[in-house]
Design a protein around this motif. Structure first.
Motif, short mmCIF file in Angstrom:
data_model
loop_
_atom_site.label_atom_id
_atom_site.label_comp_id
_atom_site.label_asym_id
_atom_site.label_seq_id
_atom_site.Cartn_x
_atom_site.Cartn_y
_atom_site.Cartn_z
N PRO A 209 0.80 -1.23 0.00
CA PRO A 209 0.00 0.00 0.00
C PRO A 209 0.83 1.28 0.00
CG PRO A 209 -0.22 -1.14 2.09
CD PRO A 209 0.55 -2.04 1.19
N ASP A 210 2.02 1.26 0.57
CA ASP A 210 2.84 2.48 0.57
C ASP A 210 3.17 2.95 -0.84
OD1 ASP A 210 2.75 2.49 3.30
OD2 ASP A 210 4.79 1.73 3.57
N SER A 211 3.38 1.99 -1.74
CA SER A 211 3.68 2.35 -3.13
C SER A 211 2.45 2.25 -4.02
CB SER A 211 4.77 1.43 -3.69
OG SER A 211 4.30 0.10 -3.76
N GLY A 212 1.41 1.56 -3.54
CA GLY A 212 0.22 1.36 -4.34
C GLY A 212 0.41 0.34 -5.45
N LEU A 213 1.44 -0.52 -5.31
CA LEU A 213 1.77 -1.47 -6.37
C LEU A 213 1.52 -2.92 -5.96
CD1 LEU A 213 5.16 0.07 -7.56
CD2 LEU A 213 2.91 0.31 -8.63
N HIS A 214 1.15 -3.72 -6.95
CA HIS A 214 1.08 -5.17 -6.77
C HIS A 214 2.43 -5.75 -7.17
CE1 HIS A 214 -3.22 -4.23 -6.96
NE2 HIS A 214 -3.32 -5.27 -6.15
N HIS A 215 2.73 -6.91 -6.58
CA HIS A 215 3.98 -7.60 -6.88
C HIS A 215 3.64 -9.05 -7.19
CE1 HIS A 215 8.23 -8.47 -6.78
NE2 HIS A 215 8.04 -9.41 -5.88
N ASP B 78 2.10 -13.04 5.93
CA ASP B 78 2.63 -11.75 5.52
C ASP B 78 1.45 -10.83 5.17
OD1 ASP B 78 3.53 -9.60 3.73
OD2 ASP B 78 5.41 -10.68 3.58
N PRO B 79 1.37 -9.65 5.77
CA PRO B 79 0.22 -8.77 5.52
C PRO B 79 0.12 -8.28 4.06
CG PRO B 79 1.88 -7.62 6.80
CD PRO B 79 2.32 -9.07 6.71
N HIS B 80 1.19 -8.40 3.30
CA HIS B 80 1.18 -7.97 1.90
C HIS B 80 0.72 -9.07 0.95
CE1 HIS B 80 4.25 -5.30 3.83
NE2 HIS B 80 3.36 -4.45 3.40
N PHE B 81 0.67 -10.30 1.43
CA PHE B 81 0.30 -11.43 0.58
C PHE B 81 -1.22 -11.45 0.37
CE2 PHE B 81 -0.92 -16.02 0.49
CZ PHE B 81 -0.51 -16.26 -0.81
N LEU B 82 -1.65 -11.37 -0.89
CA LEU B 82 -3.08 -11.38 -1.21
C LEU B 82 -3.62 -12.76 -1.50
CD1 LEU B 82 -3.42 -8.31 -3.60
CD2 LEU B 82 -3.90 -8.42 -1.15
N GLY B 83 -2.83 -13.57 -2.17
CA GLY B 83 -3.29 -14.90 -2.56
C GLY B 83 -2.47 -15.41 -3.74
N PHE B 84 -2.98 -16.44 -4.37
CA PHE B 84 -2.30 -17.09 -5.48
C PHE B 84 -3.11 -16.93 -6.77
CE2 PHE B 84 -1.14 -19.58 -1.72
CZ PHE B 84 0.24 -19.66 -1.86
N TYR B 85 -2.45 -17.10 -7.88
CA TYR B 85 -3.14 -17.28 -9.14
C TYR B 85 -2.82 -18.67 -9.62
CZ TYR B 85 -4.87 -16.93 -13.82
OH TYR B 85 -5.59 -17.17 -14.98
N ASP B 86 -3.85 -19.44 -9.96
CA ASP B 86 -3.71 -20.82 -10.39
C ASP B 86 -3.87 -20.89 -11.90
OD1 ASP B 86 -3.54 -23.56 -10.48
OD2 ASP B 86 -5.51 -23.92 -9.62
N LEU B 87 -2.81 -21.30 -12.56
CA LEU B 87 -2.87 -21.44 -14.01
C LEU B 87 -3.70 -22.66 -14.38
CD1 LEU B 87 0.85 -20.64 -14.69
CD2 LEU B 87 -1.07 -19.26 -15.42
#
Length: 108
Positions: free
Chosen positions: A60-66, A99-108
């Motif tokens: 959130p500090d940068s507003g970016l996803h990783h 980790d509070p920055h971890f949102l979840g996974f993407y499953d191919l």
């Protein structure tokens, strides 16, 4: 052309691998180089899962996803490889699922 980089300041970073210069500064480009069928970021964010090949973080500090490639998962932690985390290189680290920055996974 590939470069080799060594990072000392971040203790969780271990062995680094050479990667084409064109993806060293872009975490999504690195993930897509490992999984060429990876859809665009809007699709990924709209389809988060509880498991998958890509781990998604939000700072959130940068507003970016990783975006990071999941190398393995154990009970409470995720082993990932990524680029553009603390510099322009590939690094490997272990992240707790809490980790509070971890949102979840993407499953191919």
């Amino acid at each position: 052309m590939s470069n080799f980089y060594v990072l000392a300041p971040l203790p969780e970073v271990t062995v680094l691998k050479p990667v084409p210069n064109s993806i060293l500064s872009n975490c999504y480009a690195y993930a897509r180089s490992r999984y060429p069928g990876l859809p665009g970021t809007n699709h990924i964010l709209a389809n988060l899962s509880t498991s998958g090949e890509i781990a998604i973080f939000y700072y959130p500090d940068s507003g970016l996803h990783h975006y990071a490639v999941v190398e393995s998962v154990s009970g409470t932690s995720i082993n990932i490889s990524e680029t553009n985390y603390g510099g322009h290189f590939v690094n490997y680290r272990t992240v707790p699922r809490s980790d509070p920055h971890f949102l979840g996974f993407y499953d191919l």
